[in-house]
Every structure is written in C-alpha cells, then in structure tokens.
Design a protein around this motif. Structure first.
Motif, short mmCIF file in Angstrom:
data_model
loop_
_atom_site.label_atom_id
_atom_site.label_comp_id
_atom_site.label_asym_id
_atom_site.label_seq_id
_atom_site.Cartn_x
_atom_site.Cartn_y
_atom_site.Cartn_z
N LYS A 11 0.83 -1.20 0.00
CA LYS A 11 0.00 0.00 0.00
C LYS A 11 0.87 1.26 0.00
CE LYS A 11 -3.76 -0.41 -0.04
NZ LYS A 11 -4.69 -0.49 -1.20
N VAL A 12 1.99 1.25 0.73
CA VAL A 12 2.90 2.40 0.72
C VAL A 12 3.46 2.62 -0.68
CG1 VAL A 12 5.11 3.30 1.58
CG2 VAL A 12 3.53 2.15 3.15
N ALA A 13 3.89 1.53 -1.31
CA ALA A 13 4.46 1.64 -2.66
C ALA A 13 3.41 2.06 -3.67
CB ALA A 13 5.07 0.29 -3.06
N GLN A 14 2.20 1.54 -3.53
CA GLN A 14 1.11 1.85 -4.46
C GLN A 14 0.70 3.31 -4.37
OE1 GLN A 14 -2.81 0.26 -3.57
NE2 GLN A 14 -3.04 -0.42 -5.70
N LEU A 15 0.61 3.84 -3.15
CA LEU A 15 0.13 5.20 -2.93
C LEU A 15 1.25 6.23 -2.84
CD1 LEU A 15 -2.73 4.48 -0.36
CD2 LEU A 15 -2.89 4.73 -2.85
N GLY A 16 2.49 5.77 -2.74
CA GLY A 16 3.63 6.69 -2.79
C GLY A 16 3.94 7.40 -1.49
N GLY A 17 3.48 6.86 -0.36
CA GLY A 17 3.80 7.53 0.90
C GLY A 17 3.24 6.80 2.10
N PHE A 18 3.83 7.03 3.26
CA PHE A 18 3.41 6.37 4.49
C PHE A 18 2.08 6.95 4.99
CE2 PHE A 18 7.60 4.95 4.08
CZ PHE A 18 7.90 3.96 5.01
N SER A 19 1.93 8.27 4.88
CA SER A 19 0.68 8.89 5.36
C SER A 19 -0.52 8.42 4.54
CB SER A 19 0.79 10.41 5.30
OG SER A 19 1.80 10.88 6.16
N ALA A 20 -0.35 8.38 3.23
CA ALA A 20 -1.45 7.93 2.36
C ALA A 20 -1.81 6.49 2.66
CB ALA A 20 -1.06 8.09 0.89
N ALA A 21 -0.81 5.64 2.90
CA ALA A 21 -1.08 4.24 3.23
C ALA A 21 -1.80 4.12 4.57
CB ALA A 21 0.23 3.45 3.26
N ALA A 22 -1.40 4.95 5.54
CA ALA A 22 -2.06 4.93 6.86
C ALA A 22 -3.53 5.30 6.72
CB ALA A 22 -1.35 5.88 7.81
N ASP A 23 -3.82 6.33 5.91
CA ASP A 23 -5.21 6.72 5.70
C ASP A 23 -6.00 5.62 5.01
OD1 ASP A 23 -4.63 9.17 6.82
OD2 ASP A 23 -4.34 10.19 4.89
N ALA A 24 -5.39 4.97 4.04
CA ALA A 24 -6.09 3.92 3.28
C ALA A 24 -6.36 2.70 4.14
CB ALA A 24 -5.28 3.53 2.05
N VAL A 27 -4.99 3.01 9.86
CA VAL A 27 -4.09 2.78 11.00
C VAL A 27 -3.20 4.00 11.13
CG1 VAL A 27 -4.12 0.25 10.72
CG2 VAL A 27 -2.37 1.61 9.56
N SER A 28 -2.35 4.01 12.17
CA SER A 28 -1.47 5.15 12.38
C SER A 28 -0.26 5.08 11.46
CB SER A 28 -0.99 5.17 13.83
OG SER A 28 -0.12 4.06 14.08
N LYS A 29 0.32 6.24 11.20
CA LYS A 29 1.54 6.29 10.39
C LYS A 29 2.67 5.53 11.08
CE LYS A 29 4.67 9.56 8.13
NZ LYS A 29 5.00 11.00 7.94
N GLY A 30 2.68 5.56 12.41
CA GLY A 30 3.71 4.83 13.15
C GLY A 30 3.63 3.34 12.92
N MET A 31 2.39 2.81 12.88
CA MET A 31 2.25 1.37 12.64
C MET A 31 2.73 1.02 11.23
SD MET A 31 -1.12 -1.07 12.97
CE MET A 31 -1.02 -0.99 14.77
#
Length: 302
Positions: A11-24, A27-31
C-alpha cells in the motif's frame, strides 16, 4: 514473511507515501513505519529510498512490489469468485462510464436491470477518469480507451461518432454549407480539454480532411450544458450523436454538415477475468448490448 507487513508495504508503494497508506488502511503512520521496518529486517534489505518529500522503491523493493501485486490480484480474484458463487443474483454491482453515456444508460438500462435483479445493490459512477476493473473497484465499465488494461475481458461495443449541431434560431440568416464557413461561426467550446476545440472533419465523399480552430464566447466542461447552450441558439456544438439524436428528432437541433464526419472513438465493455462470471454481470452486459442493438444509429461498427 508476514503477509500483513507485505500488505502494508504494497500500500505504501502503491500510494507513494506512508501517510497515504495509513489513511487507506485506517491505522497510524507509526504502525505503517513499524511494519515496513519489520519487513526490511526480515528480508535484510532496504525496500524504500526515503526523503523528506517522497518515498521511492529500491531495486529490491520494486521486485517485491511486483510480487506483492500478483498476490494482491490473486487474493482479490479469490474473494471475488467466492462472493460471486454465493451472490449470483444478489450482492452489489458497480458500473462506470463517461458522464453523458452513463446518464443515457441510467434512463434506458438501469430500470430494466433493477427490475430483473431486485436483490442487487447498484453503484454507479460516471466520469472521464479511468476506474480500476482489474482490482475490483468496479465490476463493469464502458470506456473509450486506446490501451486496454491487463487481466480484463474487453468486448468491442462499437464506435461513437460526434456530429455538429445548432438550433434553427442560430442558423437563421447564417451561411453554413462547407467546413470553411465554420471560421465565421461561434462554437460552444470545451474547457475540459481545450484541444477539443480544434475540430477535425473528414469528407465522406472525397476523404478530404480539414482542421478548424473554433472560437466562441461560452465554454463548458460537460456535454449536458453544451447541448443546452446549443438549443438556446448560442453557437454550434460538437457532440456525441446519441446525446443529441432525440433533440434532432424533435426539431430542437439540426445536424449540420452531415456529409462531413468528426473523429470517432472506439468503446469497449470491460469486466474482470474470472472463472465464473456471475449471472448479475452477464445480465447487465446483455442489457447493455440489447440497448445498443435497439439504437443502431448510436454506435458505428467499424
């Protein structure tokens, strides 16, 4: 390999960022960060190049992303097949198409489908963007695309044709017998794609082509307001035939320069490849093709 960590990485690779993956993933960005770090530790390699502004894949990350995409596809296909087996005539059906074509289908197709499949929830989205079919965002799409996506079934639906139309009020006292006369006329312009205001016309008799860079006072992003403005006598519009056919029949608009054709766009019916195509999808597709058959002037087969 922990599959949850792999899903997070994908999900991070698909969306290009940790924050976007957390929203999708809700969960938290930390997780998200902990999952990626754990996956990198288990594989003993870095998967991302990280900067303050963007995240990109390393060579190893790209290899893993390709494999993760295959796993995601297999998972979604398995989920879809199981749901389809248990929801032949129930569950949901998600359909997408361009704006104006979708509105016509709402009028002519959706009521019949809703009556034939009363236990199916119908979700519709109309727009120009290419919506995903392969990964299950939508079940069926009508699209005019140059490059067909992978892992979908694409059935030719015919070719749309645009025509030039204007109202009798607009044409009163104005000469318009050949394409070059258009230079002295006003168009209802497109502000969705400015390049669409360069009209390419071809003679059905000689094959001659001509490009007319149109001008006008009013522009609109969608066909519906362009059609309405043409009916009000504010200029010439370049519109899909199926959108204006009823107005031509009723005398509100006139097809001008009928011996000259505009560029055509091939339309395909797209749906995901699967071992078992559920009855609700087969039924919807059948109704679409019946609608097309009932309106042979809407689409050209060549």
């Amino acid at each position: 390999m922990n599959l949850t960590h792999l899903q997070t990485f994908y999900k991070v690779a698909q969306l290009g960022g940790f924050s976007a993956a957390a929203d999708a993933l809700l969960v938290s960005k930390g997780m998200i960060s902990r999952h990626v770090q754990a996956l990198e530790a288990s594989l003993n390699t870095r998967l991302f190049h990280r900067t303050t502004r963007k995240v990109t894949l390393t060579e190893a990350g790209q290899r893993l992303f390709d494999k993760a995409a295959e796993i995601e596809r297999l998972s979604l296909n398995a989920t879809r097949e199981i749901k389809d087996l248990t929801q032949e005539r129930s569950g949901s059906l998600k359909f997408t198409a361009p704006h104006e074509l979708g509105r016509t289908i709402c009028r002519d197709v959706i009521p019949d489908f809703a009556k034939a499949f009363p236990n199916v929830e119908i979700s519709l989205k109309f727009g120009a963007e290419e919506s995903d079919i392969e990964f299950g965002t939508y079940d069926i799409a009508l699209r005019a695309v140059d490059h067909l996506p992978d892992n979908v079934i694409a059935r030719s639906f015919g070719t749309t044709r645009n025509i030039l139309v204007a109202s009798t009020d607009y044409l009163a006292g104005r000469m318009l017998t050949q394409p070059r006369d258009l230079f002295s006329h006003s168009a209802i312009l497109s502000n969705h794609q400015p390049s669409w205001n360069n009209w390419f016309l071809q003679s059905a008799q000689t094959g001659e082509t001509i490009e007319i860079a149109m001008g006008g006072q009013i522009s609109a992003a969608d066909y519906a307001p362009q059609k309405e403005l043409a009916c009000q006598g504010l200029g010439i519009a370049n519109l899909p035939f199926q959108q204006v056919a009823p107005l031509i029949r009723e005398g509100h608009l006139i097809h001008i320069l009928p011996n000259w054709s505009c560029p055509r766009h091939r339309v395909h019916l797209l749906y995901a490849k699967q071992r078992h195509t559920p009855e609700k999808i087969r039924g919807f597709n059948d109704l679409l093709f019946k609608w097309k058959q009932d309106h042979p002037d809407y689409f050209v087969e060549t």
